[in-house]
Structure formats: C-alpha cells, structure tokens
Motif scaffolding. Structure first.
Motif, PDB file in Angstrom:
ATOM      1  N   SER A 168       0.832  -1.214   0.000  1.00 53.49           N
ATOM      2  CA  SER A 168       0.000   0.000   0.000  1.00 53.49           C
ATOM      3  C   SER A 168       0.860   1.254   0.000  1.00 53.49           C
ATOM      4  O   SER A 168       0.549   2.241  -0.686  1.00 53.49           O
ATOM      5  CB  SER A 168      -0.952  -0.003   1.194  1.00 53.49           C
ATOM      6  OG  SER A 168      -0.237  -0.057   2.424  1.00 53.49           O
ATOM      7  N   GLU A 206      -3.564  -9.904   2.644  1.00 53.27           N
ATOM      8  CA  GLU A 206      -4.958  -9.478   2.781  1.00 53.27           C
ATOM      9  C   GLU A 206      -5.046  -8.096   3.435  1.00 53.27           C
ATOM     10  O   GLU A 206      -5.825  -7.242   3.004  1.00 53.27           O
ATOM     11  CB  GLU A 206      -5.748 -10.501   3.599  1.00 53.27           C
ATOM     12  CG  GLU A 206      -7.211 -10.121   3.756  1.00 53.27           C
ATOM     13  CD  GLU A 206      -8.036 -11.241   4.337  1.00 53.27           C
ATOM     14  OE1 GLU A 206      -8.627 -11.026   5.421  1.00 53.27           O
ATOM     15  OE2 GLU A 206      -8.090 -12.329   3.715  1.00 53.27           O
ATOM     16  N   LEU A 209      -4.273  -5.553   0.863  1.00 54.68           N
ATOM     17  CA  LEU A 209      -5.357  -5.369  -0.105  1.00 54.68           C
ATOM     18  C   LEU A 209      -6.461  -4.486   0.472  1.00 54.68           C
ATOM     19  O   LEU A 209      -7.041  -3.652  -0.233  1.00 54.68           O
ATOM     20  CB  LEU A 209      -5.921  -6.726  -0.530  1.00 54.68           C
ATOM     21  CG  LEU A 209      -5.003  -7.619  -1.385  1.00 54.68           C
ATOM     22  CD1 LEU A 209      -5.769  -8.855  -1.844  1.00 54.68           C
ATOM     23  CD2 LEU A 209      -4.447  -6.876  -2.582  1.00 54.68           C
ATOM     24  N   PHE A 210      -6.759  -4.645   1.761  1.00 50.27           N
ATOM     25  CA  PHE A 210      -7.757  -3.762   2.379  1.00 50.27           C
ATOM     26  C   PHE A 210      -7.254  -2.318   2.393  1.00 50.27           C
ATOM     27  O   PHE A 210      -8.036  -1.373   2.192  1.00 50.27           O
ATOM     28  CB  PHE A 210      -8.096  -4.241   3.786  1.00 50.27           C
ATOM     29  CG  PHE A 210      -9.218  -5.229   3.827  1.00 50.27           C
ATOM     30  CD1 PHE A 210     -10.534  -4.802   3.816  1.00 50.27           C
ATOM     31  CD2 PHE A 210      -8.960  -6.593   3.837  1.00 50.27           C
ATOM     32  CE1 PHE A 210     -11.585  -5.712   3.834  1.00 50.27           C
ATOM     33  CE2 PHE A 210      -9.991  -7.509   3.856  1.00 50.27           C
ATOM     34  CZ  PHE A 210     -11.309  -7.076   3.847  1.00 50.27           C
ATOM     35  N   GLY A 213      -7.880  -1.011  -0.849  1.00 55.48           N
ATOM     36  CA  GLY A 213      -9.287  -0.642  -0.935  1.00 55.48           C
ATOM     37  C   GLY A 213      -9.541   0.752  -0.382  1.00 55.48           C
ATOM     38  O   GLY A 213     -10.292   1.544  -0.959  1.00 55.48           O
ATOM     39  N   LEU A 241     -11.679  -2.934  -7.914  1.00 57.97           N
ATOM     40  CA  LEU A 241     -11.924  -3.779  -6.778  1.00 57.97           C
ATOM     41  C   LEU A 241     -13.323  -4.333  -6.735  1.00 57.97           C
ATOM     42  O   LEU A 241     -13.543  -5.382  -6.209  1.00 57.97           O
ATOM     43  CB  LEU A 241     -11.584  -3.061  -5.487  1.00 57.97           C
ATOM     44  CG  LEU A 241     -10.123  -2.788  -5.335  1.00 57.97           C
ATOM     45  CD1 LEU A 241      -9.830  -1.895  -4.174  1.00 57.97           C
ATOM     46  CD2 LEU A 241      -9.287  -3.992  -5.213  1.00 57.97           C
ATOM     47  N   SER A 338      -9.093 -13.234  -0.539  1.00 55.66           N
ATOM     48  CA  SER A 338      -8.869 -11.891   0.012  1.00 55.66           C
ATOM     49  C   SER A 338      -9.395 -10.816  -0.923  1.00 55.66           C
ATOM     50  O   SER A 338      -9.997  -9.823  -0.479  1.00 55.66           O
ATOM     51  CB  SER A 338      -7.376 -11.686   0.282  1.00 55.66           C
ATOM     52  OG  SER A 338      -6.905 -12.583   1.261  1.00 55.66           O
ATOM     53  N   TRP A 339      -9.175 -11.000  -2.241  1.00 57.37           N
ATOM     54  CA  TRP A 339      -9.718 -10.025  -3.198  1.00 57.37           C
ATOM     55  C   TRP A 339     -11.241  -9.954  -3.091  1.00 57.37           C
ATOM     56  O   TRP A 339     -11.843  -8.873  -3.191  1.00 57.37           O
ATOM     57  CB  TRP A 339      -9.313 -10.405  -4.623  1.00 57.37           C
ATOM     58  CG  TRP A 339      -7.971  -9.909  -5.072  1.00 57.37           C
ATOM     59  CD1 TRP A 339      -6.846 -10.656  -5.285  1.00 57.37           C
ATOM     60  CD2 TRP A 339      -7.609  -8.551  -5.369  1.00 57.37           C
ATOM     61  NE1 TRP A 339      -5.815  -9.848  -5.690  1.00 57.37           N
ATOM     62  CE2 TRP A 339      -6.253  -8.551  -5.754  1.00 57.37           C
ATOM     63  CE3 TRP A 339      -8.308  -7.342  -5.348  1.00 57.37           C
ATOM     64  CZ2 TRP A 339      -5.572  -7.401  -6.122  1.00 57.37           C
ATOM     65  CZ3 TRP A 339      -7.622  -6.181  -5.710  1.00 57.37           C
ATOM     66  CH2 TRP A 339      -6.283  -6.219  -6.091  1.00 57.37           C
ATOM     67  N   LYS A 341     -13.101 -10.453  -0.449  1.00 56.55           N
ATOM     68  CA  LYS A 341     -13.453  -9.694   0.762  1.00 56.55           C
ATOM     69  C   LYS A 341     -13.270  -8.197   0.533  1.00 56.55           C
ATOM     70  O   LYS A 341     -14.120  -7.387   0.916  1.00 56.55           O
ATOM     71  CB  LYS A 341     -12.574 -10.143   1.929  1.00 56.55           C
ATOM     72  CG  LYS A 341     -12.788 -11.567   2.388  1.00 56.55           C
ATOM     73  CD  LYS A 341     -11.799 -11.912   3.507  1.00 56.55           C
ATOM     74  CE  LYS A 341     -11.833 -13.375   3.878  1.00 56.55           C
ATOM     75  NZ  LYS A 341     -10.814 -13.713   4.911  1.00 56.55           N
ATOM     76  N   VAL A 342     -12.157  -7.838  -0.080  1.00 53.74           N
ATOM     77  CA  VAL A 342     -11.873  -6.414  -0.313  1.00 53.74           C
ATOM     78  C   VAL A 342     -12.871  -5.829  -1.302  1.00 53.74           C
ATOM     79  O   VAL A 342     -13.322  -4.690  -1.153  1.00 53.74           O
ATOM     80  CB  VAL A 342     -10.430  -6.231  -0.821  1.00 53.74           C
ATOM     81  CG1 VAL A 342     -10.159  -4.786  -1.170  1.00 53.74           C
ATOM     82  CG2 VAL A 342      -9.441  -6.701   0.236  1.00 53.74           C
ATOM     83  N   TYR A 345     -15.978  -5.085   0.485  1.00 52.31           N
ATOM     84  CA  TYR A 345     -15.727  -3.927   1.355  1.00 52.31           C
ATOM     85  C   TYR A 345     -15.810  -2.621   0.559  1.00 52.31           C
ATOM     86  O   TYR A 345     -16.452  -1.645   0.987  1.00 52.31           O
ATOM     87  CB  TYR A 345     -14.351  -4.075   1.988  1.00 52.31           C
ATOM     88  CG  TYR A 345     -13.817  -2.840   2.686  1.00 52.31           C
ATOM     89  CD1 TYR A 345     -14.326  -2.425   3.917  1.00 52.31           C
ATOM     90  CD2 TYR A 345     -12.786  -2.083   2.115  1.00 52.31           C
ATOM     91  CE1 TYR A 345     -13.839  -1.305   4.550  1.00 52.31           C
ATOM     92  CE2 TYR A 345     -12.287  -0.974   2.742  1.00 52.31           C
ATOM     93  CZ  TYR A 345     -12.809  -0.581   3.958  1.00 52.31           C
ATOM     94  OH  TYR A 345     -12.315   0.547   4.586  1.00 52.31           O
TER      95      TYR A 345
END
Length: 351
Positions: A168, A206, A209-210, A213, A241, A338-339, A341-342, A345
C-alpha cells in the motif's frame, strides 16, 4: 469481423540488465534475428480471417534491442497497418526520446515496479546485487510528464513475502509521484521456489489489499478513481476492486486470444511459455513461424477453448508448479479469497 487475437507477442530478447530474483525467463544472452522478427509479423498477419488487437514486444529487457524494436514497429505499421503495440520493460532504459516514440507509434508500456526503495531493491537487482530503485525513480519522474499522452500504462508489481508489507505504501508512492490517469496497477504475487507463502505472509497480503481498498475509496471520493486490478480481463474503466464478480473464474485468453513467439520462432499459447526455460514446455508449442500457417495453429488452440483461470490464477504457473494447467496454486486460492473480501468492502463503502 473475423477471429481476434487480442495480443500477439514476440520474445525479442533474453538479454536483460537486471537479475531479478524471481525471474523465470531463460538467460541465454540471445536475441531474435531480424528474419525471425519479420517472419513472426508476417505470420501474425497472414490470415484475412484473423485480426491482431495489439502486437507485443517482450523480453528479457526489450529496450536493449531498441533498433530492432523500431524496425519491427515500423515494418508492422507500414506493411500491415498495425496501430497498437505493447512493450514490457523494467523501465531502467526509458528516456524522453523513447517515450515520445511510444506516443507517436501508439505503444503502451507495461513497467515492472515493485514499489518503494526497500521493496524494489529486495528482488529487482543488478548482477552484482545492487538495487535498481534509484535509477527507476528518476525514470518515473520522466514518465509522469507523459501519462496523458501515452495510450495507456501498466505498472506490474510483483509481491513477494519479503515485500508484501510495503504494497500500500508503494501504491501511494506511485500516485504521489504522478503515476495516474490511464494506468492500471497490476498487483500480483511473485511465484518462485525461493518463496514460501505461509499463513502470516498471506494475512499480510490481505491486510495490504484492504489498505488498497481504502486508497481506492479515498481517490474515488475525490473524483480521481484509480485502477488496481489483479487480472487484465477485469474492468479497466477505473472502477476496480468491484472487479471480482466472476465467481471464481476468468479467462486470460491463453492460446485463443493470446499467442507468443519465442526467440527461435516457435509459437506458444502465451508469452510465459515462450520465454521460460522449464523442461517440458515444448509440449505446448503450437508450431513455427517459418513452417506453419495461422489456420493450422488455430486448429491446435481448440484445447484451450474452455479453460479458465480459477481463483484468478495463472495457467502457466499452475503447470510450472503443479504440473497441471487446471490446478491453481494455493497462494492464488488464498489471495483470491482476500480479493473477494476487499471487493465487497469497497462496494459497501462507495459513496
């Protein structure tokens, strides 16, 4: 309209000015001859029933063969009217002159950037072990002035367990530098026998990735949407995303919409097979540009017709690591979750 090959690429050289720790490309210090380049272009354009969406120039580091690249581009333009090219580069040989040539000839660069200094210099190194960030950082300063004029730009960020915690921060570094606009940030795991993607590194992936996001949502709220995507077939309209609504599968087009030629003129279903040194790859050879016709090669491609990239995996890496095109790597399975979930989100929080 005819049959569309979205990307027909040639592996123009094995030569490279870096020795990246995760690189799978065979290092033979060898480049394509002009005769093989010409035959590859002639082959790609030999059928009236086939259209080429883009012509790719890959390596190694293709910019080491700048004169050959120019000759190939101008031959393809002048003889066949090809108007779109892609080039994959580590960016270290970029210059204003080359970028202006990209703009003039509609060449879209895909540049490998692993991120901030500590991330870039861990894996993307010279032969003597020196990192490449200091040079690349200056090249990105040149690139940012031409982002609006280039047809598009892709930033390829290969993430290893040792660099995952910097993802990030690395995306913020690029955005702050001015790498914006018609750019896709392709964030993907580096696959190598030297890496172990254990539970802690996957949890960190993960987490990062958040954070991506959040970066997406911040920019979206400011009217500056960005495109961060793990797969090239995801929407490239900057609404990322949200992208993973493909219910566990996406097709990269290997062998159907993608085709590649190796240095010695053999045709493969994708550029990874064309450039790797792994034993057994010749079972995937579709022919040779010197002896086979496009129609003959397309008949052999039917085996790839219904194949999909489960969990957004890579078919080449499935074969390379699991000896099966259809068996995704565990790291892809976990990162795909994980993607998802993001993605959910981001969709929940878009204003």
């Amino acid at each position: 309209m005819g049959y569309l090959i979205k990307l027909f690429s040639i592996h123009i050289t094995d030569r490279c000015n870096l020795r990246c720790r995760y690189c799978y490309v065979e290092k033979r210090r060898k480049s394509m001859t002009w005769e093989t380049v010409r035959k590859s272009i002639d082959f790609a354009c030999s059928s009236q029933n086939v259209r080429i969406g883009a012509f790719g120039l890959f390596g190694g580091e293709p910019l080491l063969e700048w004169a050959l690249i120019r000759k190939a581009v101008e031959y393809a333009e002048q003889k066949y009217g090809i108007r779109r090219f892609d080039i994959a580069t580590n960016g270290l040989l970029l210059s204003r002159e080359k970028i202006l040539y990209f703009i003039e000839h509609n060449i879209a660069p895909a540049i490998s950037v692993d991120g901030i200094g500590i991330a870039q210099d861990l894996n993307r190194v010279f032969g003597d072990g020196r990192g490449s960030f200091a040079i690349l950082d200056k090249k990105l300063d040149i690139l940012k002035g031409y982002m609006d004029a280039l047809p598009k730009v892709e930033i390829i960020m290969s993430v290893s367990p040792g660099t995952v915690k910097h993802v990030s921060e690395s995306i913020r570094y690029l955005l702050d530098k001015g790498i914006r606009g018609k750019v896709r940030f392709n964030v993907r795991p580096a696959i190598s026998s030297m890496y172990e993607w254990d539970e802690s590194s996957l949890l960190e992936y993960e987490k990062q990735l958040f954070l991506l996001g959040d970066i997406f949502l911040e920019n979206y709220a400011q009217g500056k949407p960005i495109n961060i995507s793990p797969h090239e077939d995801q929407p490239v309209d900057n609404y990322l995303l949200k992208a993973i609504e493909l219910k566990d599968s996406a097709s990269c087009g290997m062998g159907r919409e993608i085709m590649s030629v190796s240095i010695d003129g053999k045709i493969y279903p994708c550029y990874a097979f064309a450039s790797c040194s792994k034993a057994g790859k010749d079972e995937f050879s579709l022919g040779d540009v010197s002896t086979d016709s496009m129609e003959e090669v397309l008949k052999k491609c039917t085996v790839y017709g219904n194949r999909h990239n489960a969990c957004l995996s890579c078919l080449f890496w499935n074969w390379s690591e699991n000896a099966s095109l259809d068996e995704p790597l565990d790291v892809y399975r976990e990162i795909y979750k994980s993607w998802l979930k993001v993605s959910a989100y981001v969709v929940r929080n878009i204003v």
